[in-house]
Motif scaffolding. Structure first.
Motif, PDB file in Angstrom:
ATOM      1  N   ILE A   9       0.864  -1.183  -0.207  1.00 11.96           N
ATOM      2  CA  ILE A   9       0.049   0.047   0.208  1.00 11.96           C
ATOM      3  C   ILE A   9       0.861   1.071   0.038  1.00 11.96           C
ATOM      4  O   ILE A   9       0.608   2.178  -0.587  1.00 11.96           O
ATOM      5  CB  ILE A   9      -0.970  -0.071   1.183  1.00 11.96           C
ATOM      6  N   SER A  10       2.065   1.113   0.651  1.00 14.28           N
ATOM      7  CA  SER A  10       2.938   2.344   0.608  1.00 14.28           C
ATOM      8  C   SER A  10       3.566   2.717  -0.858  1.00 14.28           C
ATOM      9  O   SER A  10       3.606   3.789  -1.072  1.00 14.28           O
ATOM     10  CB  SER A  10       4.098   2.282   1.937  1.00 14.28           C
ATOM     11  N   LYS A  11       3.865   1.385  -1.234  1.00 18.10           N
ATOM     12  CA  LYS A  11       4.280   1.677  -2.728  1.00 18.10           C
ATOM     13  C   LYS A  11       3.348   2.247  -3.684  1.00 18.10           C
ATOM     14  O   LYS A  11       3.299   3.196  -4.444  1.00 18.10           O
ATOM     15  CB  LYS A  11       4.719   0.382  -3.298  1.00 18.10           C
ATOM     16  N   LEU A  12       1.988   1.767  -3.569  1.00 16.20           N
ATOM     17  CA  LEU A  12       0.880   2.425  -4.416  1.00 16.20           C
ATOM     18  C   LEU A  12       0.544   3.857  -4.018  1.00 16.20           C
ATOM     19  O   LEU A  12       0.393   4.761  -5.029  1.00 16.20           O
ATOM     20  CB  LEU A  12      -0.650   1.704  -4.071  1.00 16.20           C
ATOM     21  N   LEU A  17       1.634   9.494  -5.648  1.00 16.93           N
ATOM     22  CA  LEU A  17       2.276  10.772  -5.573  1.00 16.93           C
ATOM     23  C   LEU A  17       3.006  11.168  -6.786  1.00 16.93           C
ATOM     24  O   LEU A  17       3.041  12.395  -7.040  1.00 16.93           O
ATOM     25  CB  LEU A  17       2.902  10.966  -4.310  1.00 16.93           C
ATOM     26  N   ALA A  18       3.803  10.144  -7.246  1.00 12.23           N
ATOM     27  CA  ALA A  18       4.666  10.427  -8.483  1.00 12.23           C
ATOM     28  C   ALA A  18       3.806  10.718  -9.685  1.00 12.23           C
ATOM     29  O   ALA A  18       4.112  11.860 -10.226  1.00 12.23           O
ATOM     30  CB  ALA A  18       5.548   9.203  -8.622  1.00 12.23           C
ATOM     31  N   LYS A  32      -7.733  12.454   1.904  1.00  9.76           N
ATOM     32  CA  LYS A  32      -8.953  12.005   1.699  1.00  9.76           C
ATOM     33  C   LYS A  32      -8.812  11.760   0.289  1.00  9.76           C
ATOM     34  O   LYS A  32      -9.269  10.507  -0.237  1.00  9.76           O
ATOM     35  CB  LYS A  32     -10.107  13.156   1.843  1.00  9.76           C
ATOM     36  N   LYS A  33      -8.195  12.529  -0.886  1.00 10.05           N
ATOM     37  CA  LYS A  33      -8.205  12.000  -2.160  1.00 10.05           C
ATOM     38  C   LYS A  33      -7.198  10.873  -2.430  1.00 10.05           C
ATOM     39  O   LYS A  33      -7.539   9.967  -3.079  1.00 10.05           O
ATOM     40  CB  LYS A  33      -7.554  13.303  -2.709  1.00 10.05           C
ATOM     41  N   LEU A  34      -5.997  10.835  -1.656  1.00  5.34           N
ATOM     42  CA  LEU A  34      -5.250   9.701  -1.861  1.00  5.34           C
ATOM     43  C   LEU A  34      -5.911   8.343  -1.183  1.00  5.34           C
ATOM     44  O   LEU A  34      -5.876   7.330  -2.277  1.00  5.34           O
ATOM     45  CB  LEU A  34      -4.023   9.889  -0.794  1.00  5.34           C
ATOM     46  N   SER A  35      -6.741   8.451  -0.132  1.00  2.00           N
ATOM     47  CA  SER A  35      -7.769   7.190   0.042  1.00  2.00           C
ATOM     48  C   SER A  35      -8.596   6.811  -1.043  1.00  2.00           C
ATOM     49  O   SER A  35      -8.735   5.611  -1.244  1.00  2.00           O
ATOM     50  CB  SER A  35      -8.432   7.207   1.393  1.00  2.00           C
ATOM     51  N   GLU A  36      -9.168   7.762  -1.658  1.00  2.00           N
ATOM     52  CA  GLU A  36     -10.136   7.310  -2.680  1.00  2.00           C
ATOM     53  C   GLU A  36      -9.512   6.771  -3.892  1.00  2.00           C
ATOM     54  O   GLU A  36      -9.858   5.763  -4.473  1.00  2.00           O
ATOM     55  CB  GLU A  36     -10.876   8.742  -3.289  1.00  2.00           C
ATOM     56  N   ILE A  45      -3.906   5.418   4.728  1.00  2.00           N
ATOM     57  CA  ILE A  45      -2.881   6.464   4.107  1.00  2.00           C
ATOM     58  C   ILE A  45      -1.722   7.044   4.989  1.00  2.00           C
ATOM     59  O   ILE A  45      -0.729   7.336   4.874  1.00  2.00           O
ATOM     60  CB  ILE A  45      -3.597   7.418   3.439  1.00  2.00           C
ATOM     61  N   ARG A  46      -2.269   7.270   6.239  1.00  2.00           N
ATOM     62  CA  ARG A  46      -1.391   7.999   7.271  1.00  2.00           C
ATOM     63  C   ARG A  46      -0.424   7.010   7.393  1.00  2.00           C
ATOM     64  O   ARG A  46       1.071   7.397   7.432  1.00  2.00           O
ATOM     65  CB  ARG A  46      -2.109   8.361   8.396  1.00  2.00           C
ATOM     66  N   ARG A  47      -0.641   5.571   7.710  1.00  2.00           N
ATOM     67  CA  ARG A  47       0.562   4.502   8.152  1.00  2.00           C
ATOM     68  C   ARG A  47       1.375   4.709   6.832  1.00  2.00           C
ATOM     69  O   ARG A  47       2.653   4.525   6.963  1.00  2.00           O
ATOM     70  CB  ARG A  47      -0.036   3.407   8.166  1.00  2.00           C
ATOM     71  N   ALA A  48       0.929   4.795   5.662  1.00  2.00           N
ATOM     72  CA  ALA A  48       1.688   4.304   4.402  1.00  2.00           C
ATOM     73  C   ALA A  48       2.912   5.711   4.311  1.00  2.00           C
ATOM     74  O   ALA A  48       4.143   5.433   4.106  1.00  2.00           O
ATOM     75  CB  ALA A  48       0.922   4.252   3.287  1.00  2.00           C
TER      76      ALA A  48
END
Length: 83
Positions: A9-12, A17-18, A32-36, A45-48
């Motif tokens: 999930i961190s790689k995703l 982000l890239a 929120k957008k990242l989680s979507e 997302i916070r943990r990633a």
């Protein structure tokens, strides 16, 4: 893509982000957008993001507009480029 020491999930999150990054490898999507986009909850997302920061893959900086915090600025440090 060559990073192997992080959770999938961190790689995703890093790939998202890239995808949104500008010429300076910076982007500022909200959690929120990242989680979507990653199809997971904001806590994931916070943990990633925390894992990416701890591994010196990205840098996270708080952004403020008119004294109010808005989405963070994420700068990709490790780009997988071999020199």
């Amino acid at each position: 893509m060559n990073i192997t020491n992080i959770r999938p999930i961190s790689k995703l999150v890093l790939l998202v982000l890239a995808n949104y990054a500008n010429e300076e490898w910076q982007s500022y999507p909200s959690k929120k957008k990242l989680s979507e986009l990653c199809n997971c909850d904001e806590q994931t997302i916070r943990r990633a993001i925390e894992e990416l920061v701890q591994n010196n893959i990205i840098k996270s900086q708080a952004r403020f507009i008119s004294g109010k915090q808005v989405s963070n600025l994420y700068t990709i440090i490790y780009r997988g480029i071999k020199t």
